[in-house]
Every structure is written in C-alpha cells, then in structure tokens.
Design a protein around this motif. Structure first.
Motif, PDB file in Angstrom:
ATOM      1  N   CYS A 190     -12.244   2.217  31.704  1.00  0.00           N
ATOM      2  CA  CYS A 190     -11.045   2.016  30.881  1.00  0.00           C
ATOM      3  C   CYS A 190     -10.525   3.395  30.485  1.00  0.00           C
TER       4      CYS A 190
ATOM      5  N   VAL B 239     -12.774  -3.860  24.146  1.00  0.00           N
ATOM      6  CA  VAL B 239     -12.349  -3.103  22.966  1.00  0.00           C
ATOM      7  C   VAL B 239     -10.850  -2.817  23.006  1.00  0.00           C
ATOM      8  N   HIS B 240     -10.363  -2.346  24.148  1.00  0.00           N
ATOM      9  CA  HIS B 240      -8.959  -1.923  24.245  1.00  0.00           C
ATOM     10  C   HIS B 240      -8.054  -2.920  24.966  1.00  0.00           C
ATOM     11  N   GLU B 241      -8.641  -3.970  25.505  1.00  0.00           N
ATOM     12  CA  GLU B 241      -7.900  -5.010  26.226  1.00  0.00           C
ATOM     13  C   GLU B 241      -7.057  -4.439  27.358  1.00  0.00           C
ATOM     14  N   MET B 242      -7.630  -3.445  28.034  1.00  0.00           N
ATOM     15  CA  MET B 242      -6.983  -2.814  29.186  1.00  0.00           C
ATOM     16  C   MET B 242      -7.715  -3.245  30.454  1.00  0.00           C
TER      17      MET B 242
ATOM     18  N   CYS C 288     -11.372  -4.383  29.478  1.00  0.00           N
ATOM     19  CA  CYS C 288     -12.130  -3.766  28.393  1.00  0.00           C
ATOM     20  C   CYS C 288     -12.032  -4.648  27.151  1.00  0.00           C
TER      21      CYS C 288
ATOM     22  N   ALA D 188     -11.236   7.883  24.072  1.00  0.00           N
ATOM     23  CA  ALA D 188     -11.982   7.704  22.824  1.00  0.00           C
ATOM     24  C   ALA D 188     -13.307   8.464  22.862  1.00  0.00           C
TER      25      ALA D 188
ATOM     26  N   GLN E 209      -8.561   4.246  28.072  1.00  0.00           N
ATOM     27  CA  GLN E 209      -8.624   4.463  26.626  1.00  0.00           C
ATOM     28  C   GLN E 209     -10.063   4.689  26.156  1.00  0.00           C
ATOM     29  N   CYS E 210     -11.036   4.106  26.846  1.00  0.00           N
ATOM     30  CA  CYS E 210     -12.444   4.383  26.526  1.00  0.00           C
ATOM     31  C   CYS E 210     -12.765   5.847  26.801  1.00  0.00           C
TER      32      CYS E 210
END
Length: 119
Positions: free
Chosen positions: A101, A45-48, A43, A107, A103-104
């Motif tokens: 993701c 945005v979250h680097e996951m 990802c 969010a 975290q996506c």
C-alpha cells in the motif's frame, strides 16, 4: 601464478549466485502465489488497493523488532512490504514480488523518521 588462476576459477561461479550478474529475472525472483494475490487485495488501514512491487529478499535469523515498531506496523503500516523475509535457508531467489500500500509506505517513512531509535 597458479594460485591466482585457481582463485579466479573458484570465484567465477559465485558471480551469478550472489546477484552480481543477473541473467534472468524469473530465476532470481520469487513470484506471488495465487493465494497471496487473492487473499488480501485492499489495505485494511488505508482502504487502498494493494499494488505489486519487487523488493529484496533478506535471508537469516532476524532479531525481534522493538515492540513499539510492531504496534505501529500493525496499526499504521501493515502493508509497507519494503523487504521480504526469506527465512534462514538462503535460496537462489534474490527478489520477491509483494503487494503493498503506497500510504503504508509513506506512514512507515514518517514513523521511522520520528522514532529513529526504535526500529
């Protein structure tokens, strides 16, 4: 009595068609292509690392989403992947493998709760 019998015969083939009776996982699931599994793996945005999931396929013509939602999706949760848009032609697949993701998804849930009327 004959009318009920005819209706029953007509409905029986639809049971499998509409997912009420799933016999084979792969016959109703769209799997990821090799390009999809190798093009984006993290990802932005979250680097996951993206994970694999199976989500429902939604068929049909969708109304355009609210512009605020589109902006939020591109900046806050680009890989939520809660559904898969299958286009206008309904196919036999009812589910699709996606990369998402965690975290996506979190969010998007937070954004949706605070902006319930904008999605």
């Amino acid at each position: 009595m004959k009318l009920i019998h005819r209706v029953t015969i007509a409905v029986l083939p639809l049971v499998g068609l509409y997912g009420l009776k799933v016999l084979h996982y792969h016959s109703v699931t769209r799997t990821l292509t090799s390009k999809e599994t190798t093009s984006i793996t993290v990802c932005e945005v979250h680097e996951m690392k993206l994970q694999k999931d199976v989500v429902p396929i939604s068929y049909g013509l969708f109304a355009p989403p609210d512009l605020n939602y589109v902006k939020a999706m591109s900046t806050l949760f680009p890989h939520s992947s809660q559904i898969f848009k299958g286009g206008c032609v309904v196919e036999k697949q009812r589910y699709a493998e996606v990369l998402y993701c965690t975290q996506c998804r979190e969010a998007e849930e937070v954004w949706s709760k605070t902006n319930a009327n904008q999605k």
